[in-house]
Design a protein around this motif. Sequence first.
Motif, PDB file in Angstrom:
ATOM      1  N   LEU A 271       0.919  -1.239   0.074  1.00 34.81           N
ATOM      2  CA  LEU A 271       0.224  -0.108  -0.044  1.00 34.81           C
ATOM      3  C   LEU A 271       0.783   1.246   0.042  1.00 34.81           C
ATOM      4  O   LEU A 271       0.254   2.494   0.372  1.00 34.81           O
ATOM      5  CB  LEU A 271      -0.900  -0.179   1.137  1.00 34.81           C
ATOM      6  CG  LEU A 271      -2.003  -1.192   1.348  1.00 34.81           C
ATOM      7  CD1 LEU A 271      -2.736  -0.860   2.542  1.00 34.81           C
ATOM      8  CD2 LEU A 271      -2.773  -1.221   0.087  1.00 34.81           C
ATOM      9  N   SER A 272       2.161   1.154  -0.444  1.00 35.69           N
ATOM     10  CA  SER A 272       3.146   2.279  -0.517  1.00 35.69           C
ATOM     11  C   SER A 272       3.367   2.809   0.924  1.00 35.69           C
ATOM     12  O   SER A 272       3.467   4.147   0.833  1.00 35.69           O
ATOM     13  CB  SER A 272       2.368   3.317  -1.340  1.00 35.69           C
ATOM     14  OG  SER A 272       2.315   2.578  -2.660  1.00 35.69           O
ATOM     15  N   ALA A 309      -4.634   2.403   5.359  1.00 36.96           N
ATOM     16  CA  ALA A 309      -5.152   2.233   4.287  1.00 36.96           C
ATOM     17  C   ALA A 309      -6.112   3.421   3.951  1.00 36.96           C
ATOM     18  O   ALA A 309      -6.078   4.076   2.700  1.00 36.96           O
ATOM     19  CB  ALA A 309      -5.958   0.821   3.942  1.00 36.96           C
ATOM     20  N   ASN A 312      -3.904   6.766   3.448  1.00 37.86           N
ATOM     21  CA  ASN A 312      -3.282   6.804   2.233  1.00 37.86           C
ATOM     22  C   ASN A 312      -4.080   6.525   0.994  1.00 37.86           C
ATOM     23  O   ASN A 312      -3.543   6.390  -0.147  1.00 37.86           O
ATOM     24  CB  ASN A 312      -1.959   5.893   2.297  1.00 37.86           C
ATOM     25  CG  ASN A 312      -0.912   6.399   3.127  1.00 37.86           C
ATOM     26  OD1 ASN A 312      -0.177   6.997   2.696  1.00 37.86           O
ATOM     27  ND2 ASN A 312      -1.082   5.574   4.438  1.00 37.86           N
ATOM     28  N   LYS A 313      -5.258   6.554   1.312  1.00 34.95           N
ATOM     29  CA  LYS A 313      -6.504   6.486   0.056  1.00 34.95           C
ATOM     30  C   LYS A 313      -6.229   5.067  -0.752  1.00 34.95           C
ATOM     31  O   LYS A 313      -6.436   5.065  -1.768  1.00 34.95           O
ATOM     32  CB  LYS A 313      -6.382   7.544  -0.979  1.00 34.95           C
ATOM     33  CG  LYS A 313      -6.269   9.043   0.016  1.00 34.95           C
ATOM     34  CD  LYS A 313      -7.863   9.172   0.509  1.00 34.95           C
ATOM     35  CE  LYS A 313      -7.956  10.332   1.158  1.00 34.95           C
ATOM     36  NZ  LYS A 313      -9.220  10.614   1.953  1.00 34.95           N
ATOM     37  N   GLN A 314      -6.104   4.056  -0.093  1.00 34.03           N
ATOM     38  CA  GLN A 314      -5.858   2.806  -0.630  1.00 34.03           C
ATOM     39  C   GLN A 314      -6.514   1.690  -0.076  1.00 34.03           C
ATOM     40  O   GLN A 314      -6.552   0.523  -0.437  1.00 34.03           O
ATOM     41  CB  GLN A 314      -4.271   2.268  -0.078  1.00 34.03           C
ATOM     42  CG  GLN A 314      -3.016   3.090  -0.534  1.00 34.03           C
ATOM     43  CD  GLN A 314      -3.067   2.846  -2.136  1.00 34.03           C
ATOM     44  OE1 GLN A 314      -3.250   1.903  -2.774  1.00 34.03           O
ATOM     45  NE2 GLN A 314      -2.588   3.795  -2.721  1.00 34.03           N
ATOM     46  N   ASN A 317      -7.659  -0.597  -2.862  1.00 35.55           N
ATOM     47  CA  ASN A 317      -6.684  -1.603  -3.347  1.00 35.55           C
ATOM     48  C   ASN A 317      -6.921  -2.833  -3.520  1.00 35.55           C
ATOM     49  O   ASN A 317      -7.389  -3.440  -2.666  1.00 35.55           O
ATOM     50  CB  ASN A 317      -5.304  -1.360  -2.797  1.00 35.55           C
ATOM     51  CG  ASN A 317      -4.138  -2.021  -3.122  1.00 35.55           C
ATOM     52  OD1 ASN A 317      -4.008  -3.274  -3.203  1.00 35.55           O
ATOM     53  ND2 ASN A 317      -2.943  -1.150  -3.504  1.00 35.55           N
TER      54      ASN A 317
END
Length: 347
Positions: A271-272, A309, A312-314, A317
């Motif tokens: 998730l970066s 998540a 980080n706007k994931q 994903n």
Amino acid sequence: MQRRDVTVYQTNRQSPALGIKMRRLLVVRKSNFLWYALILSVSILVYISSQSLLAHYINGDQIFYINFYHSLKQAPFSAVTELQLINTGSAEPLYGYISWIFVNLGFEKNTYIALSNVLLTMAVGLAMKNSGANPIIFLFVVTNFYFVVLLTSAERLKFGYLFFALLFAFPGKISIVSGLLTPLFHFQMFINYASLFLGRFAEMRVKDFKKLSTLVPFVALTIVAAFGVYYIMEHYGASITFKVEHYSAVNTFKISDFVRLLGLIALALVLSIRFGTLLAYMAPIAISVALLGPERVNMIGFVTLLFIAAKNKQLMNPFFILLLSYFSFKTIDYIKNIYAYGNGFVI
């Protein structure tokens, strides 16, 4: 050009921008309405399903909580702490006091817990709405294994997460109050706070500490947290120490205990999330797994990953969706166990 013509010309120039703003406002209002309708509908379903599940969940730890709730009938307020310790082995004060209020108002235990489940559902729904999550994520969360555990067996922890969710559902003064009260429902919530505090600290840069708007709240939060830990340890330190020693004795340290946590860490990297920041988030959880065992701590790891998540706007994903699907699927066997054995945790 006459004055009237100038006015009409200016109005025509402004109307496209005004129209765009109006359309955006209507979209926001429609989105809010759909979110509130979804939260209300799910909350009603949670209440109905809670009544059914709780009526069957009569074994396991629920034996002690049922006995505790019944022992509060006609008991004086001053006896709550002692009765809670005798029946559940726990010392968190607010759970016992709220239970005492509801039992003396004439509520049956299942109704009391079902209502608290509705509040938890609403708080989580509002928190997810505020985070900009897709409604499908909310549906994944309310069918999540850990969420259903909170609805049924983990009573004290449920209230802790209820007030924890209020931090994000109602930012502002309400969040400050709920943040202070959260650990008094379950001391385990300190692990959540430690994880988020260290993670947020790792995300900050040196230049951030030069800004008063960042430095003052951070210092104030640190002071309040230190005072809160001191107060809890001063009044309930013996109980916490006993619990940690008990779980440490029961839990034999094994490398395999970290498998799920390592899986969550790997997903967080996907998730970066920066590795250094991720270590800060997960360090308190890893220590807790070593001391208390994975079964009592993995929920915190999942909640932390959910927070990461969302931040980080994931949330959409594909890998995170896959994890959510797994935990929703895992709920099925848990519910089957409740109806078959009166206990969700049957091996």
